[in-house]
Design a protein around this motif. Structure first.
Motif, PDB file in Angstrom:
ATOM      1  N   ASP A   1      -7.495  16.364   6.834  1.00 18.07           N
ATOM      2  CA  ASP A   1      -6.191  17.027   6.971  1.00 18.07           C
ATOM      3  C   ASP A   1      -5.561  16.749   8.322  1.00 18.07           C
ATOM      4  OD1 ASP A   1      -7.463  19.797   5.095  1.00 18.07           O
ATOM      5  OD2 ASP A   1      -6.177  18.148   4.443  1.00 18.07           O
TER       6      ASP A   1
ATOM      7  N   ILE B   1      -5.738  10.321  -2.015  1.00 19.76           N
ATOM      8  CA  ILE B   1      -6.756   9.310  -1.701  1.00 19.76           C
ATOM      9  C   ILE B   1      -8.103  10.009  -1.678  1.00 19.76           C
ATOM     10  CG2 ILE B   1      -7.514   7.587  -0.043  1.00 19.76           C
ATOM     11  CD1 ILE B   1      -4.674   7.535   1.036  1.00 19.76           C
ATOM     12  N   LYS B   2      -8.952   9.687  -2.648  1.00 19.08           N
ATOM     13  CA  LYS B   2     -10.189  10.450  -2.833  1.00 19.08           C
ATOM     14  C   LYS B   2     -11.070  10.446  -1.604  1.00 19.08           C
ATOM     15  CE  LYS B   2      -8.594  10.466  -6.952  1.00 19.08           C
ATOM     16  NZ  LYS B   2      -7.819  11.594  -7.425  1.00 19.08           N
ATOM     17  N   GLU B   3     -11.242   9.280  -1.003  1.00 18.81           N
ATOM     18  CA  GLU B   3     -12.177   9.222   0.119  1.00 18.81           C
ATOM     19  C   GLU B   3     -11.650   9.962   1.331  1.00 18.81           C
ATOM     20  OE1 GLU B   3     -13.412   5.056   0.450  1.00 18.81           O
ATOM     21  OE2 GLU B   3     -13.162   5.059  -1.709  1.00 18.81           O
ATOM     22  N   LEU B   4     -10.332  10.050   1.440  1.00 14.80           N
ATOM     23  CA  LEU B   4      -9.766  10.806   2.556  1.00 14.80           C
ATOM     24  C   LEU B   4      -9.969  12.298   2.316  1.00 14.80           C
ATOM     25  CD1 LEU B   4      -8.239  10.437   5.176  1.00 14.80           C
ATOM     26  CD2 LEU B   4      -6.109  10.627   3.897  1.00 14.80           C
ATOM     27  N   ALA B   5      -9.912  12.700   1.046  1.00 18.90           N
ATOM     28  CA  ALA B   5     -10.055  14.121   0.717  1.00 18.90           C
ATOM     29  C   ALA B   5     -11.436  14.630   1.085  1.00 18.90           C
ATOM     30  CB  ALA B   5      -9.785  14.339  -0.767  1.00 18.90           C
TER      31      ALA B   5
ATOM     32  N   ILE C   1      -5.996  14.054  10.151  1.00 24.37           N
ATOM     33  CA  ILE C   1      -5.517  12.678  10.172  1.00 24.37           C
ATOM     34  C   ILE C   1      -4.193  12.576   9.432  1.00 24.37           C
ATOM     35  CG2 ILE C   1      -6.028  10.309   9.468  1.00 24.37           C
ATOM     36  CD1 ILE C   1      -8.979  11.013   9.684  1.00 24.37           C
TER      37      ILE C   1
ATOM     38  N   PHE D   1       0.459  11.791  10.812  1.00 26.68           N
ATOM     39  CA  PHE D   1       1.542  10.929  10.345  1.00 26.68           C
ATOM     40  C   PHE D   1       2.885  11.639  10.334  1.00 26.68           C
ATOM     41  CE2 PHE D   1      -0.204   6.935   8.830  1.00 26.68           C
ATOM     42  CZ  PHE D   1      -1.554   7.190   8.850  1.00 26.68           C
TER      43      PHE D   1
ATOM     44  N   ARG E   1       0.840  -1.195   0.000  1.00 22.30           N
ATOM     45  CA  ARG E   1       0.000   0.000   0.000  1.00 22.30           C
ATOM     46  C   ARG E   1       0.878   1.249   0.000  1.00 22.30           C
ATOM     47  NH1 ARG E   1      -4.574   2.315  -1.655  1.00 22.30           N
ATOM     48  NH2 ARG E   1      -5.455   3.773  -0.139  1.00 22.30           N
TER      49      ARG E   1
ATOM     50  N   PHE F   1      -1.002  11.579   0.487  1.00 26.03           N
ATOM     51  CA  PHE F   1      -2.218  11.200   1.203  1.00 26.03           C
ATOM     52  C   PHE F   1      -3.419  11.909   0.607  1.00 26.03           C
ATOM     53  CE2 PHE F   1      -0.848   8.673   4.729  1.00 26.03           C
ATOM     54  CZ  PHE F   1       0.473   9.032   4.938  1.00 26.03           C
TER      55      PHE F   1
END
Lengths: 449, 194
Positions: free
Chosen positions: B64, B54-58, B66, B70, B34, B51
């Motif tokens: 932001d 990643i569409k679903e995270l956007a 989350i 990292f 991944r 990061f």
């Protein structure tokens, strides 16, 4: 030296006549000599044997991860309201305080981390992972060295695919395409008549049949009674440029697309001489009304062939169907949905345009085992009263996804290249706020004035 | 032909990583694949932009924050080992592992999961969620759907409920106490299928 050239020339002639005699001619008449069927049967047996050996090998080393086609993490399927409700159940709620609780953030946090580990969209733009290796190096993920026999078979496979099959297939493709260009140009010289149409259909179909042999394609057509008719629009899910060859083997379509330069341009120009296709200049594509008008005019003429459109607008990896662009569904006319599903065991047909250009993609196709796919013709659909184009598009999409066993996603395939719109985030915020402020508003109106 | 052991060899200090995080070799390999898929340019590390792809995270309202979790303060990149260590927070709690009093608390303990969530609120890392920080989170999660007054009243009530020592901020202990009945293990854990 002369002797060597003569021998080479004779060999070449023999080779060419074998190819023409045994493959091209039967292909043109739609006759199968059974070579491909035998080949596929043998291939299936070998792959089954290979699978058993790999499984046996895996049992001996239980630490190997086995592939799962359903994703790598468990996902809770509940909606936002359900999940947050569960979170709050244990927390003593004070409704008068507005319905926000500190633990709500857990829901968004977990969803976010889940998406970092695995998300629904990115995985659709890479090739599908196989449950068991099919002896092609390119699909080898985490399959360890198992035994000498397997390696030998793999080596043999490489030799057969690259040294025997590939030259054969390239020859066939070259013959097919030159036949298309020459044939359509010749037919184009005739005056318009029924004979011309019939000849044009013949030229097109024979060319595509030769190309299909050039890919060792085995295609099964289901429900042929629903085949698209003239004046209609044929709509299908898009996996690769080969889709056109697959569909055109069983019927004649009018293609839609942008005008290209180079070899593609030559093919496009000659095709349009024998029967009308719809080729757009780049500048015309931007004007949606002009595009719609040309398509409308085409289908209004009942003597013209049905149009072939791929509403997703981009290649998806054949595990799912993404959002259909509504443009094709606003034109009117009857829609003939078609579902295409490739069998990934024999070769991965997906064109990852970010990774491979057209030529390397075609070479990969020609060095796969074979292309095996199923084509389902679905019953025709039309726009119902009071339905808008978006809803209609979704209806057709679900029918295709259902038939082909694909996942029905509402994500836009264009996301491959673009950023997510702000509106998606706003939707999430709206859903959440209705859970919190919804009760607040109620409070405000019911409370003492 | 690739092999799993060769993938593991590519990862520096993989044994230590497995010890520290508790992930099995199979899961490490999954995460490594991944990581490589997200690292489109093959630089060996990820930056916030990767990061963001990643569409679903956007579309996640706190996406932001989350992503920010990292990256250590001041750092613009995260390598694979740190990527895995952060994700280790979301490993299900090991109920059968005997608690060795000498070893450090595992990354995926209930307390550490809570700390991770606390961090999402406490952006300046001073150990307390101030009223301002709470307002910022609420604004992120609710967007333009609510007015400033509604936000303030929600924030006030939340602090009122949780703030036990009346310092107008929520400390980690108060946060923990307020959520003691929530099933953290279930709600902040991600289970691998295989």
């Amino acid at each position: 030296m002369e002797g060597v050239w003569d021998v080479a020339f004779v060999l070449f002639q023999v080779w060419l006549s074998i190819v023409v005699g045994l493959i091209v001619l039967p292909a043109m008449f739609g006759v199968s000599l059974g070579f491909t069927d035998i080949y596929i049967k043998v291939l299936v047996k070998i792959l089954e044997w290979a699978t058993l050996r790999i499984q046996r090998g895996q049992k001996e080393q239980p630490t190997l991860p086995s592939q799962s086609a359903n994703g790598i993490i468990e996902k809770d399927d509940g909606s936002m309201a359900e999940e947050i409700g569960e979170l709050r159940r244990s927390h003593p709620k004070n409704l008068a305080g507005g319905d926000f609780t500190l633990c709500d953030v857990f829901y968004f946090c977990k969803k976010g981390i889940e998406n970092i580990v695995e998300d629904q969209v990115t995985q659709r733009f890479t090739s599908e992972e196989l449950a068991s290796w099919n002896l092609l190096t390119r699909t080898n993920n985490n399959f360890r060295y198992i035994s000498v026999r397997l390696t030998i078979i793999w080596g043999l496979g490489v030799f057969i695919r690259y040294c025997i099959l590939m030259p054969l297939r390239i020859t066939l493709a070259a013959i097919g395409l030159s036949w298309l260009v020459i044939g359509t140009t010749l037919v184009g010289l005739l005056p318009n008549s029924n004979a011309k149409n019939w000849l044009s259909d013949l030229v097109h179909i024979t060319c595509y049949r030769i190309c299909a042999r050039g890919l060792s394609a085995t295609i099964r057509y289901h429900n042929k009674e629903n085949r698209p008719k003239k004046g209609g629009i044929c709509v299908a899910n898009h996996t690769s440029p080969i889709d056109i060859v697959i569909l055109a083997n069983d019927g004649c379509y009018a293609m839609v697309g942008q005008v290209h330069g180079g070899l593609m341009g030559v093919i496009q120009r000659s095709m349009v001489r024998s029967c009308p296709h719809v080729w757009f200049e780049r500048s015309e594509m931007k004007d949606r009304h002009a595009v719609a008008k040309r398509l409308k005019d085409h289908i209004a003429d009942k003597t013209k062939l049905p149009i072939l459109i791929f509403p997703e607008g981009t290649c998806i990896n054949n595990t799912s169907v993404m959002m259909f662009k509504k443009g094709s569904f606003e034109i009117g006319g009857t829609i003939y949905p078609v579902a295409i599903k490739y069998d990934p065991q024999f070769g991965d047909a997906f064109w990852n345009s970010a990774k491979y250009n057209m030529v390397s993609y075609l070479l990969r196709m020609m060095t796969s085992w074979a292309i095996v796919c199923n084509v389902w013709y679905l019953p025709p659909m039309t726009l119902q009263d009071g339905e808008d184009a978006v809803h209609f598009a979704n209806r057709v999409k679900s029918a295709i996804a259902n038939q082909g066993g694909l996942v029905d996603l509402s994500w836009d395939g264009g996301l491959k290249r673009e950023k997510v719109k702000e509106s998606y985030k706003e939707e999430q915020q709206k859903m959440y706020s209705s859970m919190i402020v919804g009760s607040d508003c109620h409070e405000a109106s019911v409370g003492p004035a | 032909m690739g092999s799993t052991s060769s993938t593991l060899l590519k990862i520096p200090n993989v044994e230590e990583l497995m010890q520290e995080t508790g992930f099995s070799s199979a899961h490490i390999i999954r995460l490594y694949d991944r990581f490589k898929a997200l690292d489109k340019e093959g630089r060996g590390h990820l930056c916030p932009h990767d990061f963001g792809a990643i569409k679903e995270l956007a579309m996640n309202p706190i996406g932001d924050r989350i992503i920010g979790a990292f990256f250590s303060p001041g750092q613009e990149t995260v390598d694979f080992n740190n990527f895995v260590k952060i994700l280790a927070h979301f490993r299900p709690v090991d109920k059968d592992r005997p608690r060795d009093p000498n070893s450090p608390e595992p990354i995926n303990s209930r307390s550490n999961k809570l700390k991770f969530a606390f961090q999402l609120y406490d952006q300046d890392k001073d150990g307390k969620i101030s009223r301002d920080e709470l307002l910022k989170v609420l604004r992120d999660m609710l967007g333009m759907q609510v007015t400033e007054e509604q936000l303030e009243s929600i924030a006030d009530r939340t602090i009122q409920e949780a703030d036990l020592d009346r310092d107008d901020a929520i400390s980690f202990e108060e946060f923990r106490k307020s959520l003691e009945k929530v099933n953290i293990d279930h709600k902040m854990s991600i289970r691998f299928l295989r």
